[in-house]
Design an enzyme around this catalytic site. Sequence first.
Site, mmCIF file in Angstrom:
data_model
loop_
_atom_site.group_PDB
_atom_site.id
_atom_site.type_symbol
_atom_site.label_atom_id
_atom_site.label_comp_id
_atom_site.label_asym_id
_atom_site.label_seq_id
_atom_site.Cartn_x
_atom_site.Cartn_y
_atom_site.Cartn_z
ATOM 1 N N ASP A 30 10.885 12.533 2.695
ATOM 2 C CA ASP A 30 10.156 11.277 3.108
ATOM 3 C C ASP A 30 9.170 11.654 4.238
ATOM 4 O O ASP A 30 9.593 11.680 5.320
ATOM 5 C CB ASP A 30 11.034 10.263 3.684
ATOM 6 C CG ASP A 30 10.777 9.030 3.631
ATOM 7 O OD1 ASP A 30 9.352 8.710 3.667
ATOM 8 O OD2 ASP A 30 11.479 7.930 3.964
ATOM 9 N N CYS A 77 12.267 0.633 3.223
ATOM 10 C CA CYS A 77 10.986 1.216 3.557
ATOM 11 C C CYS A 77 10.595 0.554 5.135
ATOM 12 O O CYS A 77 11.332 0.612 5.826
ATOM 13 C CB CYS A 77 10.127 0.870 2.333
ATOM 14 S SG CYS A 77 8.332 0.889 2.334
ATOM 15 N N HIS A 112 11.779 8.822 -0.894
ATOM 16 C CA HIS A 112 11.519 7.549 -0.212
ATOM 17 C C HIS A 112 11.344 6.360 -1.291
ATOM 18 O O HIS A 112 10.562 6.595 -2.225
ATOM 19 C CB HIS A 112 10.107 7.548 0.506
ATOM 20 C CG HIS A 112 9.652 6.220 1.107
ATOM 21 N ND1 HIS A 112 10.031 5.887 2.391
ATOM 22 C CD2 HIS A 112 8.910 5.187 0.621
ATOM 23 C CE1 HIS A 112 9.699 4.704 2.672
ATOM 24 N NE2 HIS A 112 8.958 4.298 1.809
#
Length: 251
Positions: free
Chosen positions: A189, A134, A221
Amino acid sequence: MGAVTGTGVGVPTEDGTADAYLTRPADGTPRPAVLFYMDAFGLRPRLREMADRLAGAGYTVLVPNVFYRRGPAPVAELPGFIDDAARGPLLRRLMPVMRQLTPERAARDAGAYLRWLADCPAAAGGPVAVTGYCMGAALSLRTAGTHPERVAAAAGFHGGRLAPDAPDSPHLLAGRITAELYFGHADRDPSLPPEQIGRLERTLTDAGVRHRCEVYTGAGHGYTQSDTAAYDKEADERHWAALLGLLARTF
């Protein structure tokens, strides 16, 4: 996975002490070091579990709480499982904390983490590898660019904002990178749209950086995080194969 030993540690930085998790093979032999950057939800049992798996493959792994300026982890109360209903409110609470970690602070902190690993008896001498998830994927890329003499390999998974049209974008450090890179992008994402994926690929190629960027079809994501609704077991195992392959090539 081999037996591992994990413990909490403190890493001195210019702005305080970062709480962190250190894990390594239980036999006590110094091993190549991996700096592991957290996702936005922070240092918690899932990340310790991932770090232990990496240590069980033969590495000494440091997972710092990059939000240490706000206090020890967790900086926000987390449920045991982060479902879709909890995700949005959590991220809204964490967004101001994420914004406080400026590129300048991230670079200083990276230097502190790398110095700490250089002095750590459990870490073998020589360069390190970096991996991030992330927001940690961007930190991984920044660390490879700001400390090229220390980083042999860097990876990022379901990373966001890796190549925005901004003067402080991490992809603009490509010309300084000497490490081999791997990125496993999430197919669905919004934090890394196709134009950023293309810009990152072009920039790394033009800079002559050894790299591989792959899009994990169907993965969202956060696909490596089993304590969230975004978890995708197939994509997670693909990530492990890619990460361990990168480390095997570079250490």
